[in-house]
Write an enzyme that holds these catalytic residues in place. Sequence first.
Site, PDB file in Angstrom:
ATOM      1  N   LYS A 136       0.835  -1.207   0.000  1.00 45.50           N
ATOM      2  CA  LYS A 136       0.000   0.000   0.000  1.00 45.50           C
ATOM      3  C   LYS A 136       0.867   1.253   0.000  1.00 45.50           C
ATOM      4  O   LYS A 136       0.997   1.949   1.007  1.00 45.50           O
ATOM      5  CB  LYS A 136      -0.947  -0.030   1.205  1.00 45.50           C
ATOM      6  CG  LYS A 136      -2.042  -1.084   1.063  1.00 45.50           C
ATOM      7  CD  LYS A 136      -2.914  -1.170   2.280  1.00 45.50           C
ATOM      8  CE  LYS A 136      -3.971  -0.115   2.387  1.00 45.50           C
ATOM      9  NZ  LYS A 136      -5.085  -0.291   1.437  1.00 45.50           N
TER      10      LYS A 136
HETATM   11  N1  PMP Z   1      -6.878  -3.810  -3.280  1.00 53.39           N
HETATM   12  C1  PMP Z   1      -6.678  -2.513  -3.013  1.00 53.39           C
HETATM   13  C2  PMP Z   1      -6.182  -1.625  -4.093  1.00 53.39           C
HETATM   14  C3  PMP Z   1      -6.932  -2.005  -1.716  1.00 53.39           C
HETATM   15  O1  PMP Z   1      -6.722  -0.719  -1.443  1.00 53.39           O
HETATM   16  C4  PMP Z   1      -7.421  -2.877  -0.718  1.00 53.39           C
HETATM   17  C5  PMP Z   1      -7.716  -2.351   0.660  1.00 53.39           C
HETATM   18  N2  PMP Z   1      -6.610  -2.409   1.497  1.00 53.39           N
HETATM   19  C6  PMP Z   1      -7.603  -4.233  -1.054  1.00 53.39           C
HETATM   20  C7  PMP Z   1      -7.334  -4.665  -2.343  1.00 53.39           C
HETATM   21  C8  PMP Z   1      -8.030  -5.224  -0.016  1.00 53.39           C
HETATM   22  O2  PMP Z   1      -6.980  -5.446   0.894  1.00 53.39           O
HETATM   23  P1  PMP Z   1      -7.238  -5.854   2.389  1.00 53.39           P
HETATM   24  O3  PMP Z   1      -8.108  -7.052   2.348  1.00 53.39           O
HETATM   25  O4  PMP Z   1      -5.895  -6.138   2.928  1.00 53.39           O
HETATM   26  O5  PMP Z   1      -7.890  -4.691   3.049  1.00 53.39           O
END
Ligand code: PMP
Length: 308
Positions: A157
């Site tokens: 991220k």
């Molecule tokens: N893809 C993106 C681009 C995101 O921002 C998120 C949110 N964090 C997710 C997928 C899902 O990730 P997670 O399950 O870790 O929140």
Amino acid sequence: MSKPLAFFKGDLVDIKNANVNIQTHALHYGTAVFEGIRGNWNTTNDSMIIFRLREHYERLIRGTRILLIDIPYDVDELCNITTDLVHKSGYKQDVYIRPIAYKSAEKIANLKLPELENDFALMIIPFGDYIDSSRAINCCTSSWRRLDDTNIPPRVKISGNYVNSILAKTEAVLAGFDEAIILNQSGSVSEGSGENLFIVNDGEITTPPLSDNNLDGITRNCVFEIAKQELGIQIKEKTIFRSELYLADEVFLTGTAAHITPVGQLDKRTIGTGDTGEITTKIQSLYSDIVRGNNSKYLDWCTSVQIS
Ligand code: PMP
């Protein structure tokens, strides 16, 4: 009483006093990595259930390695700082917890990562639904393509990456849709703007591999485990094309903010019955108990913080 606190420059402070200078590198260039963690209020035990806290910090640390952001805390210390903040903030409702490791250097004309100072901050805000996941949502295929690992790595991220997601989400919402599905540079399906994507066909569940340029999602990982343990389904990772979404029995999105969100329509084509499918319903209901600490088999995913 709840207090909006932040962990800023090594101390817990009122969030109003957690401010950075206008010259801060991360503000200009997106040179930061962040996490989105949910704290789910459990009314039965008067406790906040922080979901998969450690895994979020493990991903944050992977991001800091890519951006050469050195922070003076390891995963255990980051978890402790977080439980302390949650405890002292005193919120008795669902919250969103946002850590950020960033290039704090007040140097706007320097693009060399090792020369830039770093910092870590953490904040907490009350947070309800991100998307209404009680109904199947209406998506479009974005005209924006997902970043490639050769541009900026999408598996972690990195703050700057979110311009890509924000362009796609904004385009979708301005056109009257709930969410965008983003294709990667090769034209196959990557993910939603803030969610990973799964399809269901004849009881089989498939999702694009991380090499198709999606985030290494923590909810994605939960769904792999839940499908295996509770439904006896081994999820397959395979490249998925747009037309496969139109023709799938079920499509659902997963994310910390979005939980398990069924997709009922894509580009005005109805997916399956157009309502939440059978397998999506099962995973959704298991997941919603698990994240609130209401399934004893999955308590090792939950960090419980007592709020007095
Ligand atoms: N893809 C993106 C681009 C995101 O921002 C998120 C949110 N964090 C997710 C997928 C899902 O990730 P997670 O399950 O870790 O929140």
